[in-house]
Scaffold this motif. Sequence first.
Motif, mmCIF file in Angstrom:
data_model
loop_
_atom_site.group_PDB
_atom_site.id
_atom_site.type_symbol
_atom_site.label_atom_id
_atom_site.label_comp_id
_atom_site.label_asym_id
_atom_site.label_seq_id
_atom_site.Cartn_x
_atom_site.Cartn_y
_atom_site.Cartn_z
ATOM 1 N N ASP A 70 -0.277 19.607 9.536
ATOM 2 C CA ASP A 70 0.216 19.673 8.175
ATOM 3 C C ASP A 70 0.513 18.265 7.656
ATOM 4 O O ASP A 70 1.276 17.507 8.276
ATOM 5 C CB ASP A 70 1.483 20.521 8.121
ATOM 6 C CG ASP A 70 2.007 20.647 6.709
ATOM 7 O OD1 ASP A 70 2.928 19.895 6.346
ATOM 8 O OD2 ASP A 70 1.457 21.487 5.965
ATOM 9 N N VAL A 71 -0.085 17.912 6.517
ATOM 10 C CA VAL A 71 0.038 16.565 5.961
ATOM 11 C C VAL A 71 1.494 16.234 5.662
ATOM 12 O O VAL A 71 1.977 15.137 5.979
ATOM 13 C CB VAL A 71 -0.834 16.424 4.696
ATOM 14 C CG1 VAL A 71 -0.472 15.151 3.923
ATOM 15 C CG2 VAL A 71 -2.303 16.410 5.067
ATOM 16 N N GLN A 72 2.209 17.148 5.047
ATOM 17 C CA GLN A 72 3.594 16.865 4.675
ATOM 18 C C GLN A 72 4.495 16.696 5.897
ATOM 19 O O GLN A 72 5.415 15.873 5.889
ATOM 20 C CB GLN A 72 4.130 17.975 3.762
ATOM 21 C CG GLN A 72 3.533 17.961 2.364
ATOM 22 C CD GLN A 72 3.757 16.633 1.649
ATOM 23 O OE1 GLN A 72 4.837 16.031 1.729
ATOM 24 N NE2 GLN A 72 2.727 16.163 0.962
ATOM 25 N N ASP A 105 -14.877 10.833 -2.849
ATOM 26 C CA ASP A 105 -13.700 10.833 -1.985
ATOM 27 C C ASP A 105 -12.829 9.612 -2.243
ATOM 28 O O ASP A 105 -11.603 9.680 -2.167
ATOM 29 C CB ASP A 105 -14.132 10.842 -0.520
ATOM 30 C CG ASP A 105 -14.997 12.031 -0.188
ATOM 31 O OD1 ASP A 105 -14.485 13.164 -0.281
ATOM 32 O OD2 ASP A 105 -16.189 11.850 0.118
ATOM 33 N N ALA A 111 0.034 10.421 1.280
ATOM 34 C CA ALA A 111 -0.353 11.835 1.313
ATOM 35 C C ALA A 111 -1.817 12.002 0.909
ATOM 36 O O ALA A 111 -2.543 12.827 1.498
ATOM 37 C CB ALA A 111 0.542 12.648 0.386
ATOM 38 N N ARG A 112 -2.277 11.240 -0.084
ATOM 39 C CA ARG A 112 -3.694 11.306 -0.467
ATOM 40 C C ARG A 112 -4.581 10.846 0.681
ATOM 41 O O ARG A 112 -5.641 11.431 0.948
ATOM 42 C CB ARG A 112 -3.942 10.442 -1.712
ATOM 43 C CG ARG A 112 -3.427 11.039 -3.003
ATOM 44 C CD ARG A 112 -3.921 10.278 -4.212
ATOM 45 N NE ARG A 112 -3.330 8.953 -4.332
ATOM 46 C CZ ARG A 112 -2.231 8.679 -5.027
ATOM 47 N NH1 ARG A 112 -1.576 9.650 -5.653
ATOM 48 N NH2 ARG A 112 -1.770 7.443 -5.104
ATOM 49 N N THR A 124 -4.533 13.523 3.412
ATOM 50 C CA THR A 124 -5.273 14.707 2.966
ATOM 51 C C THR A 124 -6.770 14.484 3.093
ATOM 52 O O THR A 124 -7.512 15.384 3.520
ATOM 53 C CB THR A 124 -4.914 15.042 1.503
ATOM 54 O OG1 THR A 124 -3.518 15.336 1.433
ATOM 55 C CG2 THR A 124 -5.712 16.233 1.008
ATOM 56 N N GLN A 182 -7.649 14.637 6.695
ATOM 57 C CA GLN A 182 -7.652 16.028 7.138
ATOM 58 C C GLN A 182 -8.963 16.713 6.751
ATOM 59 O O GLN A 182 -9.559 17.456 7.537
ATOM 60 C CB GLN A 182 -6.466 16.767 6.530
ATOM 61 C CG GLN A 182 -6.328 18.217 6.964
ATOM 62 C CD GLN A 182 -5.153 18.886 6.290
ATOM 63 O OE1 GLN A 182 -5.068 18.919 5.064
ATOM 64 N NE2 GLN A 182 -4.211 19.406 7.097
ATOM 65 N N ARG A 183 -9.427 16.472 5.521
ATOM 66 C CA ARG A 183 -10.660 17.101 5.030
ATOM 67 C C ARG A 183 -11.859 16.696 5.871
ATOM 68 O O ARG A 183 -12.783 17.468 6.067
ATOM 69 C CB ARG A 183 -10.883 16.718 3.566
ATOM 70 C CG ARG A 183 -12.002 17.508 2.885
ATOM 71 C CD ARG A 183 -12.245 16.993 1.475
ATOM 72 N NE ARG A 183 -11.002 16.823 0.752
ATOM 73 C CZ ARG A 183 -10.820 15.892 -0.190
ATOM 74 N NH1 ARG A 183 -11.784 15.039 -0.494
ATOM 75 N NH2 ARG A 183 -9.657 15.811 -0.817
#
Length: 590
Positions: free
Chosen positions: A2-4, A236, A358-359, A362, A365-366
């Motif tokens: 989880d990013v957060q 991206d 966070a960007r 994320t 993660q992608r």
Amino acid sequence: MDVQQILHAMTLEEKIGQKIMLDFRLWQQQDMIEPNGVIANLLRVNHIGGVILFANNLKNKAQIKTLTSWYASLETLSGVRLFIGTDNEGGNVFRLPRDEYAPFSGNMALAAAVTGGGDSQLAYAQGVHMGHDLRTLNINTNFAQVVDVNSNPLNPVINVRSFSDDVATVTTLAEKVSAGMQQQGVMTAYKHFPGHGDTSTDSHTSLPRVDRSSHDAFAIDIAPFAQAIEHGSAPDMIMTAHIQYPALDNSHITTCNGESIIVPATMSREIQSNLLRQQLHYQGVTITDALDMGAIADHFTQQDALDAVFKAGVDIALMPVSITTPEQGAALSALINRIVEKVKQGDYSEAEINASVARILTLKQRYHLLGNASAPAIAPPNDNTEALIADRSITAVVNHRATLPLLEKNLRYFILTPWMEQADGIKIMMQQYGYAHVDVAKESQLTDKEIRQRIAHCDVFLLGTLSTRFTPVEKDGITTAENAQQNDTARYLGWLRYAGGLAKTRVHLSLRAPYDIALYANDVEAAVASYAYYGCDNGVWRGKSIMALAKVLTGNASPQGKLPVMVWKDYDAETNTGTVAFPRGFGLSW
């Protein structure tokens, strides 16, 4: 992962480290080509988010896989792996070994092929192929595509790296190439925001300025970025431009020399946050162009540059410090610590830092760079795509009295080019087709007298040029770089006119930007543009365009390409006006 949760557990030092991307071209005065424990420790200790690779690092397939597999295994933060990037635009900016990977012919060649009637899906196929090559090497980030609209024929740095001077062409082809790369699991980056196409100086060596109106900025330079975001095909990453653009931000910043200058777009909060984030609604990651380029490094200290780009709201600082020895690692830690202290002192919004990281997380993660998630399977590319694009891109612009194709195999041909591999490549192809007398030379290896002797001895004189821009021979008030090109133009015209005086057939081969065709059009019987200039070096082909050019010259293929840019007879950079010699979309065939 989880990013957060990851973000909440991170220290400020870890967050700032994720916002930095480094190069290790050299280590202890040698090319850095193998795993290195000191570098691994430096990356981990400073929690660095990514690395960028250059030709210095990428020698051959086996070596590259060893190096990138090592980079891919590193976690600089628990469960967080590196962006591993490079500049594989295709054409003249291509970092992988050209003898082992398809370099393609570049953006302008691709646009010439499509403008000439080629299926625009060629762009997607090119992206798939290039993405496939990168993914098999663990390179997950490609700093492409160039979406600068090359509307200024005097542009010395973009030219053939651009698809076109037409917004629709740039937008369509960039989206398709990027989609192909993303299909292979490779991140893409549009560059250079807000648009480098109307510059007439090189940001690698100086700080260019664009003097368009705000209206024209949105209609031309910003349009490919805005349309991609609007179409739902946003890249991206978006890379910043080291340019001044007063119509978008005319505020000033103080340099390390105490001079007040218009803020570079890379350091402009108005451009990077208000325009890109709030007005255009871009949600992805932003990254600076290399901060060691002259446009920035000549005006700002490393500390001040990093401070300015982060205050502007840019997510990632690319190459803010050069590290080539273990001792220089301390400079990196000092840079990070200074930013951390500024955040603690309130000079930065920690909420903005958190949103930025966070960007980044994320995006990681992608693309499966968090935790143990595996990347998607890779589908094999169509291996014929590179040759097909090259063959379709060759553009015939002048052909008086049906000079081309050159069908007489017993005539004496003299091919003179800037690099030996260009003339050699054409000669190899001509000999395969049965041409008996082909003389070749690299222009710098002969005196003017020797060149004229070769011309006098031939029946057909083929002259190759490597121009980056339109540079009239009579132009005054020019820069040193322009002066060199002007001298080339005068020298080439001298040879062509000498050949004409001897009634020789003269063919101009424009091997890079086609703008120079107008300079020689009145002194040749034929002119052909290839947009790409890598040929055959010691028996190794380093591109397909010279091969395709030879096919057209000898009549073994008909030219199908059309000019994707206006070719100017004269051009005034101050007013963006002039006389068009050959319009966009022009091209001859037979």
